[in-house]
Design a protein around this motif. Structure first.
Motif, PDB file in Angstrom:
ATOM      1  N   ARG A 220       0.814  -1.215   0.000  1.00 56.38           N
ATOM      2  CA  ARG A 220       0.000   0.000   0.000  1.00 56.38           C
ATOM      3  C   ARG A 220       0.845   1.262   0.000  1.00 56.38           C
ATOM      4  N   ALA A 221       1.954   1.224   0.717  1.00 54.03           N
ATOM      5  CA  ALA A 221       2.775   2.428   0.852  1.00 54.03           C
ATOM      6  C   ALA A 221       3.672   2.676  -0.345  1.00 54.03           C
ATOM      7  N   PHE A 222       4.264   1.617  -0.897  1.00 51.68           N
ATOM      8  CA  PHE A 222       5.292   1.804  -1.917  1.00 51.68           C
ATOM      9  C   PHE A 222       4.970   1.175  -3.261  1.00 51.68           C
ATOM     10  N   GLY A 223       3.937   0.326  -3.307  1.00 51.22           N
ATOM     11  CA  GLY A 223       3.572  -0.280  -4.580  1.00 51.22           C
ATOM     12  C   GLY A 223       4.757  -1.005  -5.190  1.00 51.22           C
ATOM     13  N   SER A 224       5.009  -0.718  -6.474  1.00 50.08           N
ATOM     14  CA  SER A 224       6.121  -1.365  -7.166  1.00 50.08           C
ATOM     15  C   SER A 224       7.406  -0.550  -7.095  1.00 50.08           C
ATOM     16  N   ALA A 225       7.369   0.607  -6.421  1.00 52.27           N
ATOM     17  CA  ALA A 225       8.563   1.449  -6.321  1.00 52.27           C
ATOM     18  C   ALA A 225       9.697   0.668  -5.668  1.00 52.27           C
ATOM     19  N   SER A 226      10.913   0.926  -6.137  1.00 53.35           N
ATOM     20  CA  SER A 226      12.039   0.175  -5.606  1.00 53.35           C
ATOM     21  C   SER A 226      13.303   1.010  -5.605  1.00 53.35           C
ATOM     22  N   ASP A 227      14.112   0.791  -4.578  1.00 50.56           N
ATOM     23  CA  ASP A 227      15.475   1.301  -4.475  1.00 50.56           C
ATOM     24  C   ASP A 227      16.161   0.330  -3.524  1.00 50.56           C
ATOM     25  N   PRO A 228      17.459   0.464  -3.275  1.00 48.16           N
ATOM     26  CA  PRO A 228      18.129  -0.550  -2.445  1.00 48.16           C
ATOM     27  C   PRO A 228      17.472  -0.801  -1.096  1.00 48.16           C
ATOM     28  N   GLU A 229      17.041   0.269  -0.413  1.00 48.89           N
ATOM     29  CA  GLU A 229      16.436   0.097   0.904  1.00 48.89           C
ATOM     30  C   GLU A 229      15.084  -0.594   0.805  1.00 48.89           C
ATOM     31  N   LEU A 230      14.259  -0.155  -0.134  1.00 47.17           N
ATOM     32  CA  LEU A 230      12.941  -0.768  -0.291  1.00 47.17           C
ATOM     33  C   LEU A 230      13.064  -2.218  -0.750  1.00 47.17           C
ATOM     34  N   ALA A 231      14.039  -2.488  -1.632  1.00 45.55           N
ATOM     35  CA  ALA A 231      14.235  -3.861  -2.106  1.00 45.55           C
ATOM     36  C   ALA A 231      14.631  -4.774  -0.946  1.00 45.55           C
ATOM     37  N   ALA A 232      15.518  -4.294  -0.058  1.00 41.72           N
ATOM     38  CA  ALA A 232      15.930  -5.096   1.092  1.00 41.72           C
ATOM     39  C   ALA A 232      14.748  -5.374   2.018  1.00 41.72           C
ATOM     40  N   LEU A 233      13.926  -4.360   2.227  1.00 41.54           N
ATOM     41  CA  LEU A 233      12.733  -4.542   3.064  1.00 41.54           C
ATOM     42  C   LEU A 233      11.775  -5.554   2.446  1.00 41.54           C
ATOM     43  N   ARG A 234      11.504  -5.375   1.148  1.00 38.97           N
ATOM     44  CA  ARG A 234      10.555  -6.255   0.479  1.00 38.97           C
ATOM     45  C   ARG A 234      11.044  -7.710   0.499  1.00 38.97           C
ATOM     46  N   ASN A 235      12.319  -7.903   0.243  1.00 40.28           N
ATOM     47  CA  ASN A 235      12.867  -9.268   0.242  1.00 40.28           C
ATOM     48  C   ASN A 235      12.792  -9.893   1.629  1.00 40.28           C
ATOM     49  N   ALA A 236      13.088  -9.107   2.664  1.00 39.19           N
ATOM     50  CA  ALA A 236      13.043  -9.630   4.028  1.00 39.19           C
ATOM     51  C   ALA A 236      11.626 -10.019   4.422  1.00 39.19           C
ATOM     52  N   ILE A 237      10.669  -9.167   4.074  1.00 37.39           N
ATOM     53  CA  ILE A 237       9.269  -9.447   4.426  1.00 37.39           C
ATOM     54  C   ILE A 237       8.784 -10.711   3.722  1.00 37.39           C
ATOM     55  N   GLU A 238       9.127 -10.835   2.435  1.00 33.95           N
ATOM     56  CA  GLU A 238       8.687 -12.011   1.691  1.00 33.95           C
ATOM     57  C   GLU A 238       9.333 -13.290   2.212  1.00 33.95           C
ATOM     58  N   ALA A 239      10.576 -13.155   2.722  1.00 33.86           N
ATOM     59  CA  ALA A 239      11.275 -14.332   3.252  1.00 33.86           C
ATOM     60  C   ALA A 239      10.956 -14.603   4.714  1.00 33.86           C
ATOM     61  N   GLY A 240      10.208 -13.694   5.358  1.00 37.55           N
ATOM     62  CA  GLY A 240       9.901 -13.852   6.767  1.00 37.55           C
ATOM     63  C   GLY A 240      11.100 -13.602   7.665  1.00 37.55           C
ATOM     64  N   ASP A 241      11.980 -12.704   7.227  1.00 33.24           N
ATOM     65  CA  ASP A 241      13.180 -12.384   7.991  1.00 33.24           C
ATOM     66  C   ASP A 241      13.101 -10.969   8.547  1.00 33.24           C
ATOM     67  N   ILE A 242      13.914 -10.707   9.560  1.00 29.10           N
ATOM     68  CA  ILE A 242      14.044  -9.337  10.058  1.00 29.10           C
ATOM     69  C   ILE A 242      14.965  -8.576   9.115  1.00 29.10           C
ATOM     70  N   PRO A 243      14.558  -7.414   8.607  1.00 29.14           N
ATOM     71  CA  PRO A 243      15.376  -6.680   7.631  1.00 29.14           C
ATOM     72  C   PRO A 243      16.762  -6.366   8.182  1.00 29.14           C
ATOM     73  N   ALA A 244      17.754  -6.469   7.312  1.00 33.25           N
ATOM     74  CA  ALA A 244      19.135  -6.150   7.700  1.00 33.25           C
ATOM     75  C   ALA A 244      19.361  -4.643   7.619  1.00 33.25           C
ATOM     76  N   ILE A 245      18.449  -3.898   8.228  1.00 33.77           N
ATOM     77  CA  ILE A 245      18.517  -2.440   8.257  1.00 33.77           C
ATOM     78  C   ILE A 245      18.425  -2.028   9.714  1.00 33.77           C
TER      79      ILE A 245
END
Length: 575
Positions: A220-245
């Motif tokens: 809802r917040a970012f849609g398909s928008a992506s940059d390194p930080e958003l990509a790391a967040l999205r990957n962590a959420i999809e993998a069920g991991d705590i983001p490395a941020i």
């Protein structure tokens, strides 16, 4: 709040010093410092003011100016030393307070923070209350800290900031449930969503194991928008991991630095950039590894025209930081604005290799190449950007527009027109696109589209009536339609709005000629020459001054409607 800040800026930043100062100090250093201050160049100002201060180390106005220039370059330790002397002299300068406050926070001297605030040494309308709350966090008195955050929340206009900092403090001490409850409040009661606040909320949700809610919020917040930080967040959420941020803030000093950056960001356009830079530099001092503080300071330096210093400040962001991509885009922009075009292109080319899937990099590369006149290279970059943006992305209208400009300059008109019209389909009635397309249709002599072009430009003028370039387009459209009398007024207005534009003066001269105002036409053409037009335009203007516009048209094989006759023929003589 912004009006009071404007008043403080005038009182605190002005570089006018009493005349007697010249007789008491090194006049050369003082004058050089003052000029550097007027130019917003704090680096040079600090050197010269320090030199002048050596002659009279207790001169209060000079101490204030030196303090400002030191704080503006991030030399907080030296600034705090001068600020302490000012306080000892009984002065209550807000800029001095910023320096002493930052120095005390950095040292972890929370009692000094309480003392200065209790004695009325204000730091800023947002920072006084938040500074006290974070100082209680620093002393380990969380109950008192929460009460102080609540006082900020209850202050009209500051509720959002109080809630955000309260949530960050709760996160820092491990009370994730309480922090998440604040982030989940409706914006009218809690925190107005921003990129930083949403990312902080997402991190908490992941740490609490609520990945389903995090995924929904991410979409809802970012849609398909992506940059390194958003990509790391999205990957962590999809993998069920705590983001490395890391967390937004991990110390009270970082919390105060966050507040300073917020203040400098929210007041951009409302307060003087030189004043806001003091907060951003103080934030960099408190949180030297905080990319947000570096970027905030660098952007302000860009606004102040200090492009080289801005580029160096952007370069302070570590390549390992998630914000490195954003900082490098900013550095390239600073280099481009500072006319270091080859360096800007190199930075952006490297970014396309490091981040090959991010469209913004290609857009910026296209802009830099277009500025250098490499229109084919610019088009290739814009092609790459469009290939990486989703079909419905709102940003596509701008890339289509800029690619259209590149194609028009290449002479590929069919592609340019298609891009301009596609851009308008995504962003109808945007004045820049309407003006560029309308003017191009007129200037290319595409008579079948003159009426359409005229309507486009009229719409653009209505949207931006203070734009000399767009108003010129309206006058030139009338001119191309043979409506010379109607062309004069908008062209005169355009010349007033953009008095140093050679093309506009040239156009006005042509319109004056066609309505029989020959002496005025000659004046405008000579005026256009004084502004340094391009070589081809210059040659044509000189020819008009020699033989007149009618003869030039005849030489070019063009026959316009006859100009208006006047009572006495004051046409130009040869030569």
């Amino acid at each position: 709040m912004s009006k009071s800040l404007h008043a403080m800026v005038i009182a605190a930043i002005g570089f006018a010093l009493p005349t007697p100062l010249l007789a008491e100090t090194d006049a050369g250093s003082y004058l050089a410092a003052r000029q550097a201050g007027f130019d917003g160049d704090y680096v040079q100002a600090s050197r010269y003011f320090m030199s002048a201060l050596q002659d009279d180390p207790s001169h209060v106005p000079l101490m204030e100016q030196t303090l400002t220039s030191l704080l503006g370059t991030g030399q907080v330790d030296q600034a705090a030393n001068i600020a302490a002397k000012l306080n000892d002299l009984g002065m209550n300068s807000q800029i001095a307070n910023i320096a002493v406050f930052a120095y005390s926070v950095k040292a972890g001297d929370w009692d000094a923070v309480f003392t200065m605030l209790e004695e009325g040494h204000e730091v800023g309308p947002l920072l006084d209350g938040l500074g006290q709350a974070w100082a209680y966090v620093g002393k380990g008195q969380m109950d008192r800290a929460l009460m102080s955050f609540d006082e900020v929340i209850d202050t009209p206009g500051l509720g959002n900031f109080g809630q955000q900092h309260k949530a960050m403090a709760l996160t820092m001490v491990g009370d994730l449930e309480a922090a998440e409850a604040i982030y989940s409040l409706p914006p009218s009661e809690g925190i107005v969503p921003t990129r930083a606040s949403v990312i902080a909320h997402l991190q908490i949700l992941c740490r609490l194991g609520d990945f389903a809610k995090a995924g929904d919020m991410m979409d809802r917040a970012f849609g398909s928008a992506s940059d390194p930080e958003l990509a790391a967040l999205r990957n962590a959420i999809e993998a069920g991991d705590i983001p490395a941020i890391g967390p937004v803030v991990s110390t009270p000093a970082e919390g105060i630095a966050f507040a300073m950056v917020s203040l400098s960001n929210i007041l951009q356009g409302e307060a003087n950039e030189s004043y806001l830079l003091l907060y951003a530099q103080a934030a960099r001092y408190l949180a030297p590894d905080d990319a947000a503080a570096d970027i905030a300071a660098a952007r302000l330096l860009n606004e102040m025209g200090q492009y080289d210093t801005a580029a160096r400040t952007f370069a302070e962001v570590s390549p390992s930081d998630m914000a490195f991509h954003e900082a490098e885009l900013g550095r390239a922009e600073a280099l481009r604005l500072g006319d270091h075009l080859e360096q800007a292109t190199e930075v952006l080319s490297n970014l396309t290799r490091s981040y090959p899937d991010l469209p913004r990099t290609y857009v910026s590369l296209g802009d830099a190449l277009r500025q250098q006149g490499d229109y084919e290279g610019a088009k290739e970059a814009y092609d790459a950007a469009l290939a990486r943006y989703p079909e419905g992305a709102s940003a596509r209208w701008w890339v289509l527009y800029t690619r259209g400009i590149a194609q028009e300059r290449m002479g590929a008109w069919d592609g340019a027109e298609a891009d301009f019209r596609a851009s308008l389909a995504l962003n109808p009635d945007h004045p820049s696109v309407l003006n560029y397309l309308g003017y191009s249709l007129v200037d290319r002599g595409m008579s079948a589209h003159y009426e359409e072009a005229l309507e486009m430009i009229k719409t653009a003028v209505a949207e931006r009536p203070n734009s000399g370039a767009i108003t010129d387009s309206l006058g030139w459209a009338y001119y191309k339609l043979g409506r010379f009398e109607e062309a004069v007024t908008p062209l005169e207005t355009a010349a007033e709005l953009a008095p140093n534009d050679p093309v506009i003066s040239d156009h006005l001269g042509d319109a004056y000629w066609m309505v029989g105002r020959y002496n005025e036409a000659e004046f405008q053409w000579r005026r256009a020459l004084s502004f340094g037009p391009e070589a081809e335009v210059e040659d044509r203007i000189r020819r008009k001054l020699q033989v007149g516009l009618d003869a030039v048209y005849a030489e070019e094989g063009f026959t316009p409607p006859a100009p208006v006759e006047v009572a006495s023929d004051d046409r130009l003589n040869d030569g």
